[in-house]
Design an enzyme around this catalytic site. Structure first.
Site, mmCIF file in Angstrom:
data_model
loop_
_atom_site.group_PDB
_atom_site.id
_atom_site.type_symbol
_atom_site.label_atom_id
_atom_site.label_comp_id
_atom_site.label_asym_id
_atom_site.label_seq_id
_atom_site.Cartn_x
_atom_site.Cartn_y
_atom_site.Cartn_z
ATOM 1 N N ASP A 1 11.977 -7.790 -2.559
ATOM 2 C CA ASP A 1 10.609 -7.288 -2.387
ATOM 3 C C ASP A 1 10.208 -6.384 -3.554
ATOM 4 O OD1 ASP A 1 8.230 -6.445 -1.356
ATOM 5 O OD2 ASP A 1 9.030 -5.839 0.582
ATOM 6 N N ASP B 1 0.716 -8.482 3.345
ATOM 7 C CA ASP B 1 1.419 -8.531 4.644
ATOM 8 C C ASP B 1 0.508 -9.013 5.770
ATOM 9 O OD1 ASP B 1 3.389 -7.418 3.148
ATOM 10 O OD2 ASP B 1 3.734 -5.705 4.475
HETATM 11 C C1 GLA Z 1 6.653 -5.126 2.324
HETATM 12 C C2 GLA Z 1 6.873 -6.580 2.698
HETATM 13 C C3 GLA Z 1 7.090 -6.673 4.201
HETATM 14 C C4 GLA Z 1 8.295 -5.835 4.595
HETATM 15 C C5 GLA Z 1 8.094 -4.395 4.133
HETATM 16 C C6 GLA Z 1 9.354 -3.570 4.324
HETATM 17 O O1 GLA Z 1 5.486 -4.621 2.857
HETATM 18 O O2 GLA Z 1 5.768 -7.366 2.317
HETATM 19 O O3 GLA Z 1 7.285 -8.022 4.575
HETATM 20 O O4 GLA Z 1 9.447 -6.390 4.016
HETATM 21 O O5 GLA Z 1 7.759 -4.340 2.759
HETATM 22 O O6 GLA Z 1 9.226 -2.280 3.824
#
Ligand code: GLA
Length: 526
Positions: A284, A347
């Protein structure tokens, strides 16, 4: 002159407060908070870790202003400091909608209240999460700044790792548990994956998202926090169930939840993950964005670095790129860096607006996916309670028409029968997992009614009739809309949610599609 006066006033105040304790408050009132501060808050989940948030505070009279330091411009703060009592709020800018991020509701301000004691600020913070306590200490400006970028590898096309020939299916902890995931809940989810029938339906990855990390040992090896006492033992447990296990990290120094990332330890972490028996890595971008440029070559190099490190472990590890669709990852660099899937959006949230906006914006990207390299419009929210059953059927149908990874995000221990019937609809899953990937096509998009078609490996086609409007709609689908390969053939039509054959009298199929609902058909040659 003023400075000298102020320093000497402070000196006498400090002197006096040692002699006469009652005077400490007024002495503290002389303190100037201007400078850089680290506000440490305990992370949720009682894992013994803390999150550092940095502030630049400017004090003028009783007023304070400044910034919560965050990329790209920081979030302004405003408030006061008087008689040793501090109060300030963040003023979040209105969120901007981009191609990758659908519009989101404005963030609520955070409210900080507290007192100045012995050089520290003892704070309570109120926000949508409730109330947190925090201690703030002064830091240097340098401590608030991201580290310098590391040299990145020269770009090369990494070989395909041979994994994920169909979109990965599994479960991930983030949507339901966020920071509260722990060893016990992961084991329980592995148990439920098997006992509920999910594993038989094809869901095999149990993926631990953010918040498992602690820091590094003296050799630089990444360590787990209290919630995960023994990652290898956990992986063994999951494997014994016939499942596979996934983990999460970031190319930046910090993950999105502020935990330890892989920055500068990419090869070492890949080796650790392989030693633990990890089968899937979600990587990520997070604080990598504070350090590196956001153009395609830079992001490719960042992801290639970990992709290469994973390959060098010689363990089959599915590589999931999480970069929110930045730098058009689907146009090529995601696959070149050996990504098996890449996020194409911000997200998802458990509501219709988020799912609808994300899902229907993906159709145009479908031609960029191929076996081993999938577009990832984020994990499923099915069963989390924020949408109706019709909306969740749309979620499942749309993700399957897109050949999106099917990563459940709900609590598998407590699934209602309806949730099970959605997540485990084998006829819909078969569309998602069709062995010969052919991209979805939009047949029509008219006043909120979307008709999508996906050709399947055996010459049949899946048709999705989606109703994005707020009222039920009378829809019809005629034979003329089918591809030429089906023209003139005797066909059979099946409703994939009702699990029954349907008639197409005179070559026309008619159905009432509920608001936010879907009718999914499979049309085959008899
Ligand atoms: C980001 C990702 C999410 C999750 C969070 C965890 O927002 O896009 O899917 O993994 O981080 O902190």
């Amino acid at each position: 002159m003023y400075r000298v006066l102020r320093i000497s006033v402070r000196f006498f105040a400090v002197l006096l407060c040692c002699v006469i304790p009652g005077i400490s408050r007024s002495a503290e009132a002389q303190v100037d908070l201007s400078g850089y501060w680290d506000v440490r808050t305990p992370n949720p989940g009682q894992d013994g870790t803390f999150r550092d948030t940095y502030f630049e505070i400017r004090e003028a009279g009783d007023s304070i202003s400044g910034l919560l330091i965050r990329r790209p411009n920081g979030i302004p703060i405003t408030g006061s400091f008087k008689d040793g009592t501090v109060h300030f709020v963040t003023v979040p800018p209105p969120p901007s909608a981009t191609n990758a991020n659908p519009p989101r509701p404005a963030q609520r301000p955070l409210v900080y209240d507290g007192t100045y004691q012995d050089g520290k600020l003892m704070l309570t913070i109120q926000g949508r999460f409730g109330v947190l306590t925090a201690v703030a200490e002064r830091v240097t400006k340098e401590a608030t700044m991201p580290p310098a970028p590391l040299p990145l590898p020269a770009l090369t096309d990494l070989p395909d790792n041979g994994l994920a020939r169909t979109p990965p299916m599994g479960w991930n902890s983030w949507n339901k548990f966020a920071g509260k995931v722990d060893d016990a809940s992961v084991r329980a989810m592995a148990d439920a994956m098997v006992s509920s029938g999910m594993s038989k339906a094809g869901y095999i990855y149990i993926n631990i998202d953010d918040t498992w990390e602690l820091g590094r040992d003296s050799n630089g090896n990444i360590t787990t926090n209290k919630k995960f006492p023994d990652m290898k033992a956990l992986a063994d447990y999951v494997h014994l169930k016939g499942l596979k296990i996934g983990i999460y990290s970031s190319p930046g120094p910090k993950t999105c939840a502020g935990y330890e990332g892989s920055f500068g330890h990419e090869e070492q972490d890949a080796r650790t993950f392989a030693e633990w028996g990890i089968d899937y890595l979600k990587y990520d971008l997070c604080s990598g964005l504070d350090i590196y440029k956001e153009d395609a070559p830079t992001l490719q190099a960042i992801y290639q670095k970990m992709g290469q490190a994973l390959e060098e472990t010689h363990r089959p590890i599915v590589y999931s790129l999480c970069e929110y669709g930045r730098a058009e990852v689907w146009t090529g660099w995601g696959a070149k860096s050996s990504g098996n899937l890449w996020r194409t959006t911000g997200d998802i949230s458990d509501n219709w607006e988020s799912m609808d906006k994300i899902g229907f914006s993906q159709i145009k990207l479908a031609t960029h996916a191929k076996p081993g390299h999938w577009n990832d419009p984020d994990m499923l929210e099915i069963g989390n309670g924020g949408m109706t059953a019709d909306e969740y059927r749309t979620h499942m149908s749309l993700w399957s028409m897109l050949a999106a990874p099917l990563i459940a995000g709900n609590d598998l221990r407590t699934m209602a029968d309806e949730t099970k019937s959605i997540l485990m609809n084998s006829e819909i899953i078969a569309i998602d997992q069709d062995p010969e990937y052919k991209p979805v096509i939009s047949l029509s998009s008219d006043r909120g009614i979307e008709v999508l078609m996906r050709p399947l490996h055996d010459g049949s086609v899946a048709i999705g009739i989606f109703n994005r409007t707020n009222t039920a709609a009378q829809t019809q689908f005629t034979r003329n809309n089918l591809p030429a390969s089906l023209a003139g053939k005797e066909i059979s039509v099946r409703d994939l949610w009702k699990h029954e054959a349907v008639a197409m009298p005179g070559g026309t199929f008619q159905a009432t599609v509920p608001s936010h609902g879907v009718v999914m058909l499979k049309v085959s040659v008899k």
